[in-house]
Design a protein around this motif. Structure first.
Motif, PDB file in Angstrom:
ATOM      1  N   GLN A   1      52.118 -15.386 -25.162  1.00 18.87           N
ATOM      2  CA  GLN A   1      51.200 -15.645 -24.033  1.00 18.87           C
ATOM      3  C   GLN A   1      51.920 -16.317 -22.860  1.00 18.87           C
ATOM      4  O   GLN A   1      51.488 -16.208 -21.714  1.00 18.87           O
ATOM      5  N   ASN A   2      53.015 -17.008 -23.136  1.00 13.70           N
ATOM      6  CA  ASN A   2      53.752 -17.694 -22.067  1.00 13.70           C
ATOM      7  C   ASN A   2      54.834 -16.818 -21.435  1.00 13.70           C
ATOM      8  O   ASN A   2      55.631 -17.300 -20.631  1.00 13.70           O
ATOM      9  N   PHE A   3      54.910 -15.561 -21.841  1.00 17.58           N
ATOM     10  CA  PHE A   3      55.986 -14.687 -21.360  1.00 17.58           C
ATOM     11  C   PHE A   3      55.404 -13.542 -20.546  1.00 17.58           C
ATOM     12  O   PHE A   3      54.536 -12.808 -21.012  1.00 17.58           O
ATOM     13  N   ARG A   4      55.886 -13.399 -19.307  1.00 15.16           N
ATOM     14  CA  ARG A   4      55.422 -12.295 -18.464  1.00 15.16           C
ATOM     15  C   ARG A   4      56.625 -11.514 -17.971  1.00 15.16           C
ATOM     16  O   ARG A   4      57.524 -12.093 -17.345  1.00 15.16           O
ATOM     17  N   PHE A   5      56.664 -10.225 -18.289  1.00 17.18           N
ATOM     18  CA  PHE A   5      57.788  -9.385 -17.853  1.00 17.18           C
ATOM     19  C   PHE A   5      57.419  -8.608 -16.600  1.00 17.18           C
ATOM     20  O   PHE A   5      56.349  -8.014 -16.529  1.00 17.18           O
ATOM     21  N   LEU A   6      58.307  -8.633 -15.604  1.00 15.51           N
ATOM     22  CA  LEU A   6      58.112  -7.835 -14.397  1.00 15.51           C
ATOM     23  C   LEU A   6      59.262  -6.843 -14.280  1.00 15.51           C
ATOM     24  O   LEU A   6      60.428  -7.259 -14.178  1.00 15.51           O
ATOM     25  N   GLY A   7      58.939  -5.577 -14.340  1.00 15.22           N
ATOM     26  CA  GLY A   7      59.968  -4.544 -14.191  1.00 15.22           C
ATOM     27  C   GLY A   7      60.302  -4.359 -12.720  1.00 15.22           C
ATOM     28  O   GLY A   7      59.537  -3.761 -11.974  1.00 15.22           O
ATOM     29  N   ILE A   8      61.420  -4.906 -12.326  1.00 15.13           N
ATOM     30  CA  ILE A   8      61.783  -4.878 -10.904  1.00 15.13           C
ATOM     31  C   ILE A   8      63.231  -4.445 -10.741  1.00 15.13           C
ATOM     32  O   ILE A   8      64.121  -4.956 -11.445  1.00 15.13           O
ATOM     33  N   GLU A   9      63.444  -3.490  -9.848  1.00 12.20           N
ATOM     34  CA  GLU A   9      64.798  -3.101  -9.468  1.00 12.20           C
ATOM     35  C   GLU A   9      65.242  -4.100  -8.382  1.00 12.20           C
ATOM     36  O   GLU A   9      64.671  -4.154  -7.295  1.00 12.20           O
ATOM     37  N   LEU A  10      66.242  -4.881  -8.702  1.00 13.15           N
ATOM     38  CA  LEU A  10      66.592  -5.998  -7.798  1.00 13.15           C
ATOM     39  C   LEU A  10      67.191  -5.548  -6.467  1.00 13.15           C
ATOM     40  O   LEU A  10      67.311  -6.353  -5.546  1.00 13.15           O
ATOM     41  N   THR A  11      67.564  -4.275  -6.366  1.00 12.70           N
ATOM     42  CA  THR A  11      68.034  -3.819  -5.046  1.00 12.70           C
ATOM     43  C   THR A  11      66.856  -3.503  -4.116  1.00 12.70           C
ATOM     44  O   THR A  11      67.067  -3.251  -2.931  1.00 12.70           O
ATOM     45  N   ASP A  12      65.626  -3.503  -4.663  1.00  9.59           N
ATOM     46  CA  ASP A  12      64.425  -3.327  -3.827  1.00  9.59           C
ATOM     47  C   ASP A  12      64.004  -4.692  -3.288  1.00  9.59           C
ATOM     48  O   ASP A  12      63.015  -5.289  -3.746  1.00  9.59           O
TER      49      ASP A  12
END
Ligand SMILES: NC(=O)c1ccc[n+]([C@@H]2O[C@H](COP(=O)([O-])OP(=O)(O)OC[C@H]3O[C@@H](n4cnc5c(N)ncnc54)[C@H](OP(=O)(O)O)[C@@H]3O)[C@@H](O)[C@H]2O)c1
Length: 179
Positions: A49-60
């Motif tokens: 519950q304390n973990f949130r994943f964000l799929g992000i391409e860091l060059t964006d």
């Protein structure tokens, strides 16, 4: 020992970043984790519950505001920039485009995230920031002009930003592991 903090971690799907996420969750911290390949998170079995994943391409770079604006109202206490790429390229192939690519991930994405993170509305005073440098930033290595340059650049980033953010009692450090 760290407890009950809210931490932003890049490079969260693998290696040092993934291990850090596991450690933080065990210590009751809230983690906002950034990476691209969510299947690696599933494989590692992180679900909390304390973990949130964000799929992000860091060059964006234009998407970064969503990391902070879409989050809950609780401010961050820490930011660890573990995302990084390492490439072996002879100097003759180390074009501007190739150097831009490695600097985008290893350095510029970290600076841009810190730019948001350091705003009062997103982080608490006394926050801690860690960038991953490398012994290669100091020692150098043949075929790694880009990688070594990024890791040396990180030292300048943390020195300058720690002076600037001292007024908010931030600590900004880098770690320089060997392989
Ligand atoms: N491991 C070592 O021996 C060592 C030694 C010295 C320094 N370091 C430094 O420590 C840091 C972590 O190393 P590591 O070995 O743990 O790394 P790693 O296992 O190779 O993981 C790299 C991470 O960066 C993320 N990443 C790469 N490109 C990205 C992009 N364009 N957008 C978003 N995320 C991206 C990857 O996410 P996805 O897989 O989801 O794309 C992955 O989570 C790096 O900066 C590295 O240079 C490591």
């Amino acid at each position: 020992m760290i407890h009950d903090k809210k931490i932003l971690v890049t490079g969260a799907t693998s290696g040092l970043g993934l291990a850090l996420c596991e450690y933080l969750i065990q210590n009751n911290c809230k983690v906002v984790a950034i990476g691209r390949d969510e299947s690696k998170i599933k494989e590692a079995g992180i679900s909390h519950q304390n973990f949130r994943f964000l799929g992000i391409e860091l060059t964006d770079f234009d998407t970064y505001e969503t990391i902070f604006e879409n989050d809950d109202s609780e401010k961050f206490d820490g930011f660890v920039h573990c995302a990084g790429i390492e490439e072996t390229l002879p100097l003759t192939l180390s074009t501007h485009a190739a150097m831009e690519k490695i600097f985008d991930i290893n350095v510029f994405s970290g600076i841009e995230l810190l730019r948001y993170f350091s705003k009062k509305k997103y982080s608490n005073d006394g926050a801690s920031v860690v960038f991953l440098s490398s012994v290669m930033g100091e020692l150098g290595q043949a075929g790694k002009v880009g990688y070594c340059a990024t890791k040396a650049a990180i030292i300048g980033v943390v020195k300058a930003s720690s002076l600037e953010l001292a007024k908010r009692k931030f600590r900004v450090n880098s770690i320089a592991p060997g392989s």
